[in-house]
Design a protein around this motif. Structure first.
Motif, mmCIF file in Angstrom:
data_model
loop_
_atom_site.group_PDB
_atom_site.id
_atom_site.type_symbol
_atom_site.label_atom_id
_atom_site.label_comp_id
_atom_site.label_asym_id
_atom_site.label_seq_id
_atom_site.Cartn_x
_atom_site.Cartn_y
_atom_site.Cartn_z
ATOM 1 N N TYR A 1 0.827 -1.098 -0.037
ATOM 2 C CA TYR A 1 0.018 -0.018 -0.094
ATOM 3 C C TYR A 1 0.936 1.414 -0.027
ATOM 4 C CZ TYR A 1 -4.884 -1.411 0.343
ATOM 5 O OH TYR A 1 -6.039 -1.767 -0.020
ATOM 6 N N THR B 1 -9.948 -5.100 -0.675
ATOM 7 C CA THR B 1 -8.557 -4.029 -0.274
ATOM 8 C C THR B 1 -7.522 -5.027 -0.454
ATOM 9 O OG1 THR B 1 -9.111 -4.610 2.141
ATOM 10 C CG2 THR B 1 -10.026 -2.708 1.182
ATOM 11 N N ARG C 1 -3.734 -2.434 -3.021
ATOM 12 C CA ARG C 1 -4.246 -1.075 -3.248
ATOM 13 C C ARG C 1 -4.773 -0.523 -4.737
ATOM 14 N NH1 ARG C 1 0.012 3.858 -2.425
ATOM 15 N NH2 ARG C 1 -1.531 5.714 -2.986
#
Length: 491
Positions: free
Chosen positions: A193, A335, A338
Motif C-alpha cells: 500500500y 482491499t 491498493r
C-alpha cells in the motif's frame, strides 16, 4: 523423504510456542543504497555493479535519500517511533557474496523502534509488537545450482550487492503459525500500500527468517530458540513453523536439549535441517560506519514523509464497510491490493448501490473469471459495464436470472455488458394484472401446494414464485411477483 514429526495432541498442549519474525524488505528505489547503480532485478550477472558496491579500495558510500524516505514511510505505517538521529554500522562477516567483508547496517541506534501490527485471531484482534526497523544494504547472491559444474562450483552474482533493505524485527509475541501468517500477510499489505516495495518473494524482495522456541505452558522464561531460514513463501513459513514446533517438543519430551542454531527449511522433505550455530551480536563485531555521518531525519522531514501516507488497508476496510455496507469478508477481498481497491472505489462511487457492485464483482463476474482462468484486466465486462448491470438490477429493470444470461453472452461474444444489453434488451413484466393472471394459472394447477401453504407451510410460496417465473420466461418483476403471490395465497 523424511517422516514428519507427529506429537500427540495432549503432549503438544503442554507446551506453548514462542515465535518472532525478522523480515527483510527490499526498497523499490531506482538506484542502490549507497551508489548510483540500478536497483533492478533480472540484469545479466555482475553488470549492475561499481567500485562502491564491489567494495573496491577508496570508494566511498553516499546514502540514497529516497531509500531514507521509503524506510521512514514504512516505519510510520507500522506505528514505529522514528529516531531523529540514527547511526550506520559495519556488520562484519565473511561470505563469498559479500565483497567488502562487511555489510553496512544499523545496530544500537536504528531508524525506528516500538511499532506494532494488529492481526485477527479466533478471539479477536491481537497486537504484535515490532522491536525495531533498521536500514541496511543487501549482500550478493551465491548460486549453487543451474550450472554444468554446480556439483563442485558456486557462482556469485553481485548485482544485488548494495540493494537498499529495511529489516523489520518483531517482538516474540506470536504463539501459533497462523498468527505468524497473519502478521506477514498484513505486513506485506502495508508495504504494498505504501509502495515502498513490490514484496516479490520469488525475486527475493521480501524474505523472512523465523525464530521459534517452545516452553511449558505457564512458564514465563523463554526456551532456547532456533532460527529457520530459506523459506520462500508464506505457506511454507507456516509449514516450517509447524514442523519446528513439533521437532522441539519431541526433543524436550525425550530428555534432550534444544541447541541455539540456524536451520534451513527443506520444502520437498517437509522438514528443517541444522545449518550452523546461531551467531550472537558480538560475533559480527559491530562498530560505527566511519564513512557515513549519523542519519538525521528531522521532525519537519518526518512530517513531509507522513503527508504522503496513503490510507492503509485496515483503515480502508473499516471505512468501506461503513460507507458501502460491505461484509467484512468482501471488504477484505476488495482491499487485498491498493490498485484493486482503487479501481473498485472509482466505479462504486458512481453506482446506485456500491454493495451490489461489490456482490456482482466478487460473485457473478469473479466466478466467471475464475472459470475462464483470466484476470480482471482481460474481462469482457469492464468495471463501468458492471456498474450499468448493477444499476439495472437495482432499478428492477432486469432480474437476477436475466443478468446471469447477459453475463454469459458477454463471455461468449467477448463484448462488454452495455453492448450486449442494448442488443438483447430483455424486458421485465411489470404489469400487475399480467403477473396476476400467471399466478392464477399456477394456483389453479397446484391445489395440493395451495393447501400446504394455507395449512401453515409458508415456505411453499417459493414454489409458486418459481413456477410463475418459469411461465414468464424469467421476465416477471421479482419484487412485484413476490408481493402478488403472497397476496393471492393469503386471500
Amino acid at each position: 523423504m523424511a517422516a514428519a514429526v507427529t506429537i500427540a495432541p495432549e503432549i503438544r498442549a503442554k507446551y506453548e510456542p514462542v515465535i518472532g519474525l525478522e523480515v527483510h524488505v527490499q526498497l523499490l528505489t531506482e538506484t542502490k543504497a549507497f551508489c548510483g547503480c540500478a536497483n533492478k532485478f533480472g540484469a545479466p550477472p555482475n553488470t549492475n555493479v561499481c567500485p562502491v558496491c564491489l567494495g573496491l579500495p577508496g570508494a566511498l558510500p553516499v546514502l540514497n535519500r529516497r531509500a531514507v524516505e521509503f524506510a521512514t514511510l514504512a516505519s510510520l505505517a507500522l506505528n514505529c517511533e522514528v529516531r531523529e538521529r540514527s547511526v550506520f554500522a559495519r556488520k562484519n562477516y565473511f561470505y563469498p557474496d559479500l565483497p567488502k567483508g562487511y555489510q553496512i547496517s544499523q545496530f544500537d541506534k536504528p531508524l525506528a523502534e516500538h511499532g506494532f501490527i494488529e492481526v485477527p485471531t479466533p478471539t479477536g484482534a491481537k497486537r504484535i509488537g515490532i522491536t525495531r526497523l533498521h536500514m541496511e544494504e543487501d549482500a550478493g547472491k551465491s548460486l549453487h545450482d543451474g550450472f554444468p559444474d554446480s556439483a563442485t562450483r558456486t557462482y556469485v552474482d553481485l548485482n544485488r550487492c548494495g540493494t537498499p533493505l529495511i529489516e523489520i524485527v518483531s517482538e516474540p509475541d506470536m504463539r501459533t503459525p497462523d498468527e505468524a501468517w497473519e502478521y506477514l500477510t498484513r505486513l506485506k499489505e502495508i508495504m504494498l500500500y505504501t509502495a515502498v516495495s513490490d514484496c516479490n518473494m520469488e525475486e527475493g524482495s521480501l524474505r523472512c527468517d523465523a525464530n521459534i522456541s517452545v516452553r511449558p505452558r505457564g512458564q514465563e522464561k523463554f526456551g532456547t530458540k532456533a532460527e529457520v531460514k530459506n523459506v520462500n513463501s508464506f505457506r511454507f513459513i507456516r509449514a516450517a513453523l509447524e514442523y519446528e514446533i513439533e521437532r522441539q517438543i519431541e526433543v524436550v519430551e525425550s530428555g534432550g536439549r534444544i541447541i541455539q542454531e540456524t536451520r534451513l527449511w527443506n520444502q520437498p522433505e517437509g522438514r528443517t535441517y541444522s545449518m550452523r550455530s546461531k551467531e550472537q551480536a558480538h560475533d559480527y563485531r559491530y562498530f560505527p560506519e566511519p564513512d557515513l555521518p549519523p542519519l538525521i531525519v528531522s521532525p519537519e522531514w518526518q512530517a513531509e514523509i507522513a503527508a504522503t501516507m496513503p490510507e492503509l488497508p485496515e483503515a480502508r476496510r473499516k471505512r468501506m464497510i461503513a460507507e458501502y455496507e460491505l461484509t467484512e469478508q468482501d471488504a477484505q477481498t476488495l482491499t487485498a491490493t491498493r490498485e484493486f481497491a482503487d479501481r473498485f472505489e472509482a466505479v462504486a462511487r458512481t453506482a446506485k448501490s456500491p454493495r451490489r457492485v461489490a456482490n456482482l464483482l466478487l460473485s457473478e463476474l469473479g466466478g466467471r473469471l475464475k472459470a475462464a482462468g483470466i484476470e480482471l484486466e482481460a474481462s469482457p465486462i469492464t468495471l463501468p459495464g458492471l456498474v450499468v448491470a448493477a444499476d439495472l438490477v437495482e432499478d428492477g429493470k432486469i432480474s437476477s436470472k436475466q443478468l446471469k444470461q447477459l453475463f454469459d453472452t458477454c463471455f461468449e461474444t467477448g463484448e462488454d455488458f452495455p453492448v450486449v444489453y442494448e442488443r438483447e434488451k430483455p424486458q421485465q413484466i411489470t404489469d400487475a394484472s399480467a403477473i396476476e393472471a400467471l399466478i392464477d394459472q399456477v394456483i389453479a394447477a397446484n391445489p395440493a401446494q395451495v393447501a400446504q401453504y394455507r395449512g401453515g407451510k409458508k415456505t411453499v410460496a417459493g414454489f409458486f414464485v418459481g413456477q410463475v417465473m418459469r411461465a414468464s420466461k424469467g421476465q416477471a418483476n421479482p419484487a412485484l411477483l413476490n408481493e402478488l403471490v403472497a397476496k393471492k395465497l393469503d386471500a
